[in-house]
Design a protein around this motif. Structure first.
Motif, PDB file in Angstrom:
ATOM      1  N   PRO A  87     -12.358  61.322  42.025  1.00  0.00           N
ATOM      2  CA  PRO A  87     -11.591  60.519  41.074  1.00  0.00           C
ATOM      3  C   PRO A  87     -10.209  61.111  40.800  1.00  0.00           C
ATOM      4  O   PRO A  87     -10.037  62.330  40.741  1.00  0.00           O
ATOM      5  N   PHE A  88      -9.248  60.239  40.655  1.00  0.00           N
ATOM      6  CA  PHE A  88      -7.878  60.614  40.308  1.00  0.00           C
ATOM      7  C   PHE A  88      -7.831  60.811  38.798  1.00  0.00           C
ATOM      8  O   PHE A  88      -8.203  59.922  38.029  1.00  0.00           O
ATOM      9  N   GLU A  89      -7.360  61.972  38.343  1.00  0.00           N
ATOM     10  CA  GLU A  89      -7.371  62.282  36.921  1.00  0.00           C
ATOM     11  C   GLU A  89      -6.058  61.895  36.255  1.00  0.00           C
ATOM     12  O   GLU A  89      -4.971  62.176  36.777  1.00  0.00           O
ATOM     13  N   ILE A  90      -6.177  61.269  35.093  1.00  0.00           N
ATOM     14  CA  ILE A  90      -5.009  60.838  34.324  1.00  0.00           C
ATOM     15  C   ILE A  90      -5.114  61.437  32.933  1.00  0.00           C
ATOM     16  O   ILE A  90      -6.063  61.154  32.190  1.00  0.00           O
ATOM     17  N   ARG A  91      -4.151  62.290  32.589  1.00  0.00           N
ATOM     18  CA  ARG A  91      -4.145  62.925  31.280  1.00  0.00           C
ATOM     19  C   ARG A  91      -3.892  61.885  30.194  1.00  0.00           C
ATOM     20  O   ARG A  91      -3.384  60.792  30.443  1.00  0.00           O
ATOM     21  N   ASN A  92      -4.241  62.253  28.961  1.00  0.00           N
ATOM     22  CA  ASN A  92      -4.224  61.282  27.871  1.00  0.00           C
ATOM     23  C   ASN A  92      -2.842  60.660  27.639  1.00  0.00           C
ATOM     24  O   ASN A  92      -2.717  59.438  27.519  1.00  0.00           O
ATOM     25  N   ARG A  93      -1.801  61.486  27.577  1.00  0.00           N
ATOM     26  CA  ARG A  93      -0.466  60.914  27.307  1.00  0.00           C
ATOM     27  C   ARG A  93      -0.012  60.023  28.443  1.00  0.00           C
ATOM     28  O   ARG A  93       0.659  59.007  28.223  1.00  0.00           O
ATOM     29  N   ASP A  94      -0.388  60.372  29.665  1.00  0.00           N
ATOM     30  CA  ASP A  94      -0.054  59.513  30.797  1.00  0.00           C
ATOM     31  C   ASP A  94      -0.827  58.199  30.725  1.00  0.00           C
ATOM     32  O   ASP A  94      -0.296  57.133  31.060  1.00  0.00           O
ATOM     33  N   ALA A  95      -2.068  58.268  30.283  1.00  0.00           N
ATOM     34  CA  ALA A  95      -2.871  57.051  30.151  1.00  0.00           C
ATOM     35  C   ALA A  95      -2.271  56.125  29.097  1.00  0.00           C
ATOM     36  O   ALA A  95      -2.189  54.903  29.290  1.00  0.00           O
ATOM     37  N   ARG A  96      -1.826  56.692  27.987  1.00  0.00           N
ATOM     38  CA  ARG A  96      -1.199  55.864  26.947  1.00  0.00           C
ATOM     39  C   ARG A  96       0.098  55.258  27.466  1.00  0.00           C
ATOM     40  O   ARG A  96       0.407  54.086  27.202  1.00  0.00           O
ATOM     41  N   ARG A  97       0.857  56.052  28.202  1.00  0.00           N
ATOM     42  CA  ARG A  97       2.122  55.553  28.765  1.00  0.00           C
ATOM     43  C   ARG A  97       1.862  54.386  29.717  1.00  0.00           C
ATOM     44  O   ARG A  97       2.565  53.365  29.663  1.00  0.00           O
ATOM     45  N   LEU A  98       0.863  54.514  30.568  1.00  0.00           N
ATOM     46  CA  LEU A  98       0.512  53.444  31.495  1.00  0.00           C
ATOM     47  C   LEU A  98       0.080  52.179  30.754  1.00  0.00           C
ATOM     48  O   LEU A  98       0.498  51.062  31.091  1.00  0.00           O
ATOM     49  N   TRP A  99      -0.783  52.338  29.766  1.00  0.00           N
ATOM     50  CA  TRP A  99      -1.337  51.211  29.029  1.00  0.00           C
ATOM     51  C   TRP A  99      -0.250  50.473  28.248  1.00  0.00           C
ATOM     52  O   TRP A  99      -0.166  49.237  28.269  1.00  0.00           O
ATOM     53  N   LEU A 100       0.623  51.206  27.590  1.00  0.00           N
ATOM     54  CA  LEU A 100       1.697  50.570  26.823  1.00  0.00           C
ATOM     55  C   LEU A 100       2.673  49.853  27.750  1.00  0.00           C
ATOM     56  O   LEU A 100       3.159  48.753  27.437  1.00  0.00           O
ATOM     57  N   ASP A 101       2.945  50.442  28.908  1.00  0.00           N
ATOM     58  CA  ASP A 101       3.836  49.785  29.863  1.00  0.00           C
ATOM     59  C   ASP A 101       3.190  48.518  30.407  1.00  0.00           C
ATOM     60  O   ASP A 101       3.844  47.469  30.515  1.00  0.00           O
ATOM     61  N   ALA A 102       1.899  48.582  30.737  1.00  0.00           N
ATOM     62  CA  ALA A 102       1.199  47.413  31.264  1.00  0.00           C
ATOM     63  C   ALA A 102       1.175  46.276  30.259  1.00  0.00           C
ATOM     64  O   ALA A 102       1.163  45.097  30.636  1.00  0.00           O
ATOM     65  N   GLN A 103       1.209  46.613  28.969  1.00  0.00           N
ATOM     66  CA  GLN A 103       1.133  45.591  27.932  1.00  0.00           C
ATOM     67  C   GLN A 103       2.490  45.257  27.319  1.00  0.00           C
ATOM     68  O   GLN A 103       2.562  44.619  26.257  1.00  0.00           O
ATOM     69  N   GLY A 104       3.569  45.680  27.970  1.00  0.00           N
ATOM     70  CA  GLY A 104       4.895  45.255  27.551  1.00  0.00           C
ATOM     71  C   GLY A 104       5.422  45.908  26.296  1.00  0.00           C
ATOM     72  O   GLY A 104       6.326  45.369  25.644  1.00  0.00           O
ATOM     73  N   LEU A 105       4.905  47.091  25.936  1.00  0.00           N
ATOM     74  CA  LEU A 105       5.346  47.751  24.712  1.00  0.00           C
ATOM     75  C   LEU A 105       6.127  49.036  24.971  1.00  0.00           C
ATOM     76  O   LEU A 105       6.404  49.788  24.039  1.00  0.00           O
ATOM     77  N   SER A 106       6.500  49.293  26.215  1.00  0.00           N
ATOM     78  CA  SER A 106       7.269  50.506  26.504  1.00  0.00           C
ATOM     79  C   SER A 106       8.756  50.332  26.238  1.00  0.00           C
ATOM     80  O   SER A 106       9.406  51.194  25.663  1.00  0.00           O
ATOM     81  N   ALA A 107       9.284  49.209  26.694  1.00  0.00           N
ATOM     82  CA  ALA A 107      10.729  48.985  26.601  1.00  0.00           C
ATOM     83  C   ALA A 107      11.137  48.624  25.178  1.00  0.00           C
ATOM     84  O   ALA A 107      10.339  48.096  24.395  1.00  0.00           O
ATOM     85  N   THR A 108      12.381  48.901  24.834  1.00  0.00           N
ATOM     86  CA  THR A 108      12.929  48.418  23.576  1.00  0.00           C
ATOM     87  C   THR A 108      12.866  46.895  23.582  1.00  0.00           C
ATOM     88  O   THR A 108      13.293  46.261  24.552  1.00  0.00           O
ATOM     89  N   PRO A 109      12.332  46.263  22.536  1.00  0.00           N
ATOM     90  CA  PRO A 109      12.061  44.821  22.566  1.00  0.00           C
ATOM     91  C   PRO A 109      13.294  43.958  22.313  1.00  0.00           C
ATOM     92  O   PRO A 109      13.380  43.210  21.323  1.00  0.00           O
ATOM     93  N   THR A 110      14.248  44.054  23.213  1.00  0.00           N
ATOM     94  CA  THR A 110      15.486  43.283  23.089  1.00  0.00           C
ATOM     95  C   THR A 110      15.819  42.678  24.448  1.00  0.00           C
ATOM     96  O   THR A 110      15.071  42.836  25.407  1.00  0.00           O
ATOM     97  N   GLY A 111      16.949  41.987  24.528  1.00  0.00           N
ATOM     98  CA  GLY A 111      17.408  41.454  25.802  1.00  0.00           C
ATOM     99  C   GLY A 111      16.998  40.020  26.024  1.00  0.00           C
ATOM    100  O   GLY A 111      16.401  39.369  25.158  1.00  0.00           O
TER     101      GLY A 111
END
Length: 398
Positions: free
Chosen positions: A5-29
């Motif tokens: 299995p490929f291991e994903i540390r907790n902060r990386d997992a949160r970063r991936l999840w937030l990006d996948a759900q559209g909450l990483s970028a500043t909500p403008t534009g």
């Protein structure tokens, strides 16, 4: 699925999840509402409006140029989304309709067996409802007047309401639009474009689509996570699907508590991890029904954030409040707030702030909260923010 299995540390997992759900970028534009909903997969609808209804708040959290009338225009005029049931009533991209056909069958079978639907109209009675809608156009339940017979228990509803719901679950009727959250039913042939109604992939292809599209939006997930995403396939079907795939990557996800969970990820998980940006440091007031909040087990696992909505809890027994909003800052849940809007008075009132244990509520963080409150006030179309909270800053505020 092969290899360690490929291991994903907790902060990386949160970063991936937030990006996948559209909450990483500043909500403008620039705002492309249809593309935003397509990226999320669906947006849950909810009637409660303490500040703004859940569906509007969810969309606004991803682009704060969003305003409430935009979703109605996309549904009513552009027919860019249709409404149906995931784990709850939701709007779903119109192009997903062919792969949603099995859900009509699943829900029609379930509804037929539900005790509270036994009092609905018979086939002739349902045909009468359809005839009126065909002749008069979209109608809400208020256009009909059948009465409940027998004891008037709280859960019992008029036969016409049960019949309209039954035909809506089965796909025979569709939501034309909503007015002040009241649903208007129309013939499906007048709501769903013909090429979508005529296209029905085989059932196994629909299951494959549901599982793959769920995993793409989760970035990683257990079989339970995948099943709960749409709630349009059974867990046994998801497990059977996963067992037959050769291109999924087994992963281990570190939780906020340091424990590891075995999960699955798309084949491009390493590229996705490398490309996922760090989330914006802006403090965000999220809705209780936001996709990142909705799956409480996943929320607890990844963020260590214990959240329960208390709208059905008696006031004296609430730990927090009737409708309390989680606070996201970067990749951390840093607290929760109780906020209320009074549109007639033109005010947004902050009643209370609860920082999470270990979170120092600095003056800088409080400034970010005030900025978010001002932005939220614009969504609610009010112009004055009032603070009634008794929050004490841990550092000088300004």
């Amino acid at each position: 699925m092969t290899g360690a299995p490929f291991e994903i540390r907790n902060r990386d997992a949160r970063r991936l999840w937030l990006d996948a759900q559209g909450l990483s970028a500043t909500p403008t534009g620039p705002l492309d509402l249809a593309a935003m909903i397509r990226g999320l997969g669906f947006v849950q609808l909810d009637s409660i409006r303490v500040v703004s209804r859940a569906h509007h708040h969810i969309l606004w959290s991803r682009n704060q140029n969003y305003r409430e009338p935009m979703l109605d225009r996309l549904m009513r005029k552009e027919r860019g989304v249709f409404e149906h049931f995931t784990h709850d009533a939701s709007v779903i991209p119109m192009e997903f309709y062919p792969n949603w056909r099995r859900q009509f069958r699943r829900l029609e079978e379930k509804v037929r067996g539900w005790e509270w639907h036994r009092g609905m109209l018979d086939e002739d009675g349902r045909a009468g409802l359809i005839d009126r809608i065909r002749e008069e156009g979209p109608l809400s339940t208020k256009a009909f007047d059948t009465k409940v017979e027998g004891p008037r228990e709280m859960w019992r509803r008029p036969p016409h309401k049960l019949a309209l719901d039954y035909m809506w679950y089965a796909g025979e009727l569709s939501t034309s639009h909503r007015e002040n959250f009241t649903k208007f039913y129309d013939l499906t042939e007048r709501v769903i474009p013909g090429h979508h109604r005529e296209d029905e992939p085989p059932d196994h292809e629909q299951v494959d689509w549901l599982c793959r599209e769920a995993l793409a939006r989760l970035a990683f997930g257990t079989e339970g996570d995948i099943q709960r995403f749409w709630d349009a396939a059974d867990l046994a079907e998801v497990k059977d699907w996963a067992a037959r795939q050769t291109d999924l990557v087994p992963v281990r996800i570190e939780g906020a508590d340091g424990k590891w969970t075995t999960a699955l990820a798309p084949a491009d998980i390493e590229a996705r991890l490398a490309a996922a940006p760090a989330p914006t440091s802006r403090l965000r007031i999220l809705n209780p029904f936001d996709p990142v909040i909705r799956d409480r087990a996943r929320l607890q696992r990844l963020f260590g954030f214990d959240y329960r909505i208390e709208i059905f809890v008696p006031a004296a027994k609430r730990r927090w409040g009737y409708y309390v909003y989680p606070l996201l800052e970067g990749d951390r849940m840093v607290g929760r707030v109780e906020v209320k809007a009074d549109r007639a008075a033109g005010t947004l009132t902050l009643e209370q702030v609860w920082p999470e244990p270990g979170v120092v509520w600095t003056g800088a963080r409080d400034v970010r909260l005030e900025a978010e409150l001002a932005r939220l006030a614009r969504l609610a179309a009010v112009d004055t923010v009032i603070r009634n909270d008794q929050l004490k800053l841990d550092l000088p505020s300004r």
